[in-house]
Design an enzyme around this catalytic site. Structure first.
Site, PDB file in Angstrom:
ATOM      1  N   LEU A   1     -25.943  -6.993  62.973  1.00  0.00           N
ATOM      2  CA  LEU A   1     -27.050  -7.966  63.481  1.00  0.00           C
ATOM      3  C   LEU A   1     -27.912  -7.619  64.564  1.00  0.00           C
ATOM      4  CD1 LEU A   1     -25.780 -11.501  62.217  1.00  0.00           C
ATOM      5  CD2 LEU A   1     -26.792  -9.655  60.842  1.00  0.00           C
TER       6      LEU A   1
ATOM      7  N   ASP B   1     -16.895   0.606  64.013  1.00  0.00           N
ATOM      8  CA  ASP B   1     -17.621   1.131  62.893  1.00  0.00           C
ATOM      9  C   ASP B   1     -18.882   1.547  63.168  1.00  0.00           C
ATOM     10  OD1 ASP B   1     -18.470   1.048  59.881  1.00  0.00           O
ATOM     11  OD2 ASP B   1     -19.984  -0.009  60.862  1.00  0.00           O
TER      12      ASP B   1
ATOM     13  N   HIS C   1     -14.059   2.772  60.247  1.00  0.00           N
ATOM     14  CA  HIS C   1     -15.031   3.616  59.501  1.00  0.00           C
ATOM     15  C   HIS C   1     -14.531   4.910  59.317  1.00  0.00           C
ATOM     16  CE1 HIS C   1     -19.478   5.230  59.571  1.00  0.00           C
ATOM     17  NE2 HIS C   1     -18.602   6.346  59.758  1.00  0.00           N
TER      18      HIS C   1
ATOM     19  N   HIS D   1     -16.177   0.249  53.769  1.00  0.00           N
ATOM     20  CA  HIS D   1     -17.101   0.845  53.051  1.00  0.00           C
ATOM     21  C   HIS D   1     -16.397   1.994  52.093  1.00  0.00           C
ATOM     22  CE1 HIS D   1     -17.873   2.849  56.892  1.00  0.00           C
ATOM     23  NE2 HIS D   1     -18.589   2.130  57.063  1.00  0.00           N
TER      24      HIS D   1
ATOM     25  N   ASP E   1     -22.406  -4.216  54.587  1.00  0.00           N
ATOM     26  CA  ASP E   1     -22.563  -3.276  55.509  1.00  0.00           C
ATOM     27  C   ASP E   1     -24.184  -3.266  55.905  1.00  0.00           C
ATOM     28  OD1 ASP E   1     -22.690  -1.156  57.470  1.00  0.00           O
ATOM     29  OD2 ASP E   1     -22.326   0.514  56.092  1.00  0.00           O
TER      30      ASP E   1
ATOM     31  N   HIS F   1     -33.012  -1.348  60.164  1.00  0.00           N
ATOM     32  CA  HIS F   1     -33.434  -0.278  60.935  1.00  0.00           C
ATOM     33  C   HIS F   1     -34.921  -0.311  60.898  1.00  0.00           C
ATOM     34  CE1 HIS F   1     -29.950   2.002  61.828  1.00  0.00           C
ATOM     35  NE2 HIS F   1     -29.572   1.840  60.653  1.00  0.00           N
TER      36      HIS F   1
ATOM     37  N   PRO G   1     -28.934   6.249  59.500  1.00  0.00           N
ATOM     38  CA  PRO G   1     -28.412   5.860  58.198  1.00  0.00           C
ATOM     39  C   PRO G   1     -28.159   4.127  58.335  1.00  0.00           C
ATOM     40  CG  PRO G   1     -26.801   6.543  59.979  1.00  0.00           C
ATOM     41  CD  PRO G   1     -28.365   6.905  60.260  1.00  0.00           C
ATOM     42  N   GLY G   2     -28.236   3.824  57.154  1.00  0.00           N
ATOM     43  CA  GLY G   2     -28.050   2.323  56.746  1.00  0.00           C
ATOM     44  C   GLY G   2     -29.325   1.528  55.881  1.00  0.00           C
TER      45      GLY G   2
HETATM   46  O1  DOR Z   1     -25.108   3.703  57.284  1.00  0.00           O
HETATM   47  C1  DOR Z   1     -24.480   2.901  58.248  1.00  0.00           C
HETATM   48  N1  DOR Z   1     -25.222   2.358  59.385  1.00  0.00           N
HETATM   49  N2  DOR Z   1     -23.024   3.265  58.564  1.00  0.00           N
HETATM   50  C2  DOR Z   1     -22.681   2.778  59.478  1.00  0.00           C
HETATM   51  O2  DOR Z   1     -21.272   3.126  59.706  1.00  0.00           O
HETATM   52  C3  DOR Z   1     -23.218   2.084  60.614  1.00  0.00           C
HETATM   53  C4  DOR Z   1     -24.570   1.662  59.996  1.00  0.00           C
HETATM   54  C5  DOR Z   1     -25.664   1.297  61.249  1.00  0.00           C
HETATM   55  O3  DOR Z   1     -25.114   0.880  62.225  1.00  0.00           O
HETATM   56  O4  DOR Z   1     -26.662   1.518  60.885  1.00  0.00           O
HETATM   57 ZN    ZN Z   2     -19.357   2.164  58.720  1.00  0.00          ZN
END
Ligand code: DOR
Ligand code: ZN
EC number: 3.5.2.3
Length: 451
Positions: free
Chosen positions: A76, A167, A194, A247, A320, A324, A338-339
């Site tokens: 968050l 994580d 993780h 994950h 997860d 962003h 990533p995310g």
């Molecule tokens: O894709 C991901 N984003 N994997 C993670 O383990 C962390 C996360 C993030 O915090 O953006």
């Molecule tokens: Zn992770």
């Protein structure tokens, strides 16, 4: 086991005073529609007269009533990146997705490695009153992988931290992980890993396979994940504490978790909606929205994860949810963070893959999205049966209402939605947290107080 057998949470916002009835709802999608009555935040009847006078009424139209969903893996971003998500906006995204409790990871800025930071997250969520946001404490100070944090201090703080994870990063040093397991055992807290051997993923941005080779992207091998899952299973065997695999993304991880469970090792695992639905073929667009850690894999991995979830090898679904900013996603694939967002689409995706296909029923959805996750973190009050005397943490689902997922229409502050433009047939209409309506007609509630 009743929910009061579990260790308590921190102080909760008082339950909603007054009465609420949910008329014409089908418990777990089964049987004839009934009327559920809630008084002062507690279920007092699951077979009430539909004409009973109440302060609030929700017309269920025969929709499916499940226990409030529980997500043990979200990000968050507060403190530190409130421009991308806050406790309040994340709670609203959660309520819109049908969740009544979420666990937010420690990779904030500053890192959640001290009681005062964990307490601030917990109290902010209770002031807002939209979702119970439990802070996850980091395993190592500053996520640096070197020095353990004070699990005991965080567990006994007002936030009652019950889960620890680095994580975003892996606790790659096996000696640190061993010590963490020994310490966690004494405190009876859960460690969530993780799983990523960082020496195998240097510079990696995509699953190591045909697609990455074709696109010229540095590959992330399955072995990077699986070697850590195997190592942690052995450490958990010898040092006896619970360990949870975040994950899970590969066929091999499924086999390893199955082996560990067969040996009686206390290992649990989660899978994300994106690893259950999407494959690395999405990367052909070079769109940074599909960059995620661990990366999207191949079809056989996706299918193995689905089977494992049906069989109980994978215990639960966790999103997860990783918001962003657009500047971090709308750039070259290698530079994208990533995310992916997940809270507002997860129920619809799980319904699509498992319920609408006829592979599972709503009871099973309640298990993998509410009961099991609550059990894994030993969370009282959530993932409970829909029964008299239980806290009214509930979600109401319309299984026949099509909608289109659009990042710009989400409650989340971010728009990195990998399902952009996808049509879904199942929609969360109403969410109830201890008797309070936290989502009505797909619209999340406003916070009690600006936190
Ligand atoms: O894709 C991901 N984003 N994997 C993670 O383990 C962390 C996360 C993030 O915090 O953006
Ligand atoms: Zn992770």
């Amino acid at each position: 086991m009743t929910h009061t057998d579990f260790p308590a949470t921190g102080p909760l916002a008082p339950p909603a005073k007054g009465t609420l009835k949910l008329v014409d709802v089908r418990l777990y999608g089964e049987g004839e529609p009934v009327t559920v009555l809630i008084e002062d935040g507690v279920i007092t009847s699951v077979d009430a007269d539909r004409d009973t006078e109440t302060d609030h009424t929700v017309a269920g139209h025969g929709e499916v009533l499940l226990p409030g969903l529980v997500d043990i893996h979200v990000h968050l971003r507060e403190p530190g990146r409130e421009d991308t998500e806050t406790i309040v906006s994340g709670s609203q995204a959660a309520a819109k997705g049908g969740f009544t409790a979420v666990f937010t990871m420690a990779n904030t800025s500053p890192v959640t490695d001290q009681p005062v930071i964990a307490e601030s997250v917990w109290f902010k969520s209770q002031y807002a009153g939209i979702c119970d946001v439990h802070p996850v404490g980091s395993i190592t100070k500053g996520l640096a992988g070197k020095e353990l944090t004070e699990f005991g201090m965080m567990a006994s703080s007002q936030a009652k931290v019950r889960m620890f994870s680095d994580d975003g990063k892996c606790v790659d040093n096996p000696m640190i992980m061993r010590r963490a397991l020994e310490y966690a055992k004494g405190q009876d807290v859960l460690l969530a890993q993780h799983s990523e051997e960082p020496r195998l993923t240097e510079g990696a941005v995509a699953h190591e396979g045909e697609t990455a080779a074709k696109l010229g992207l540095r590959g992330w091998p399955r072995a990077a994940e699986e070697s850590i899952v195997a190592r942690d299973a052995l450490l958990a065997r010898d040092y006896g504490n619970r360990v949870h695999v975040c994950h899970a993304s590969t066929t091999g991880t499924v086999e390893l978790v199955k082996w560990a469970k067969g040996q009686g090792i206390p290992m649990t695992a989660e899978a994300t909606p994106h690893h259950l639905l999407l494959t690395d073929e999405k990367l052909n667009s070079y769109d940074g929205v599909y960059r995620v850690n661990p990366p999207l894999r191949e079809e056989h991995d996706t299918l193995a994860l689905r089977e494992a979830l049906l069989e109980g090898i994978i215990d639960c679904v966790a999103t997860d949810h990783a918001p962003h900013g657009s500047e971090e996603k709308c750039c070259e694939f290698e530079h994208a963070r990533p995310g992916m967002l997940g809270l507002e689409t997860s129920l619809a995706i799980i319904a699509e893959i498992f319920v609408r296909s006829g592979r599972a029923d709503w009871r099973w959805v309640a298990k993998v999205m509410s009961e099991r996750p609550a059990e894994i973190v030993r969370l009282p009050g959530h993932g409970r049966p829909i029964a008299v005397g239980e806290p009214a943490n509930l979600t109401l689902i319309d299984p026949g209402s099509s909608w289109t997922a659009r990042g710009g229409e989400m409650a989340s502050k971010s728009e990195n939605n990998p399902y952009e433009g996808m049509e879904f047939a199942t929609r969360v209409t109403t969410t109830v947290l201890r008797g309070r309506l936290t989502c009505v007609n797909g619209i999340p509630a406003e916070p009690f107080e600006a936190a």
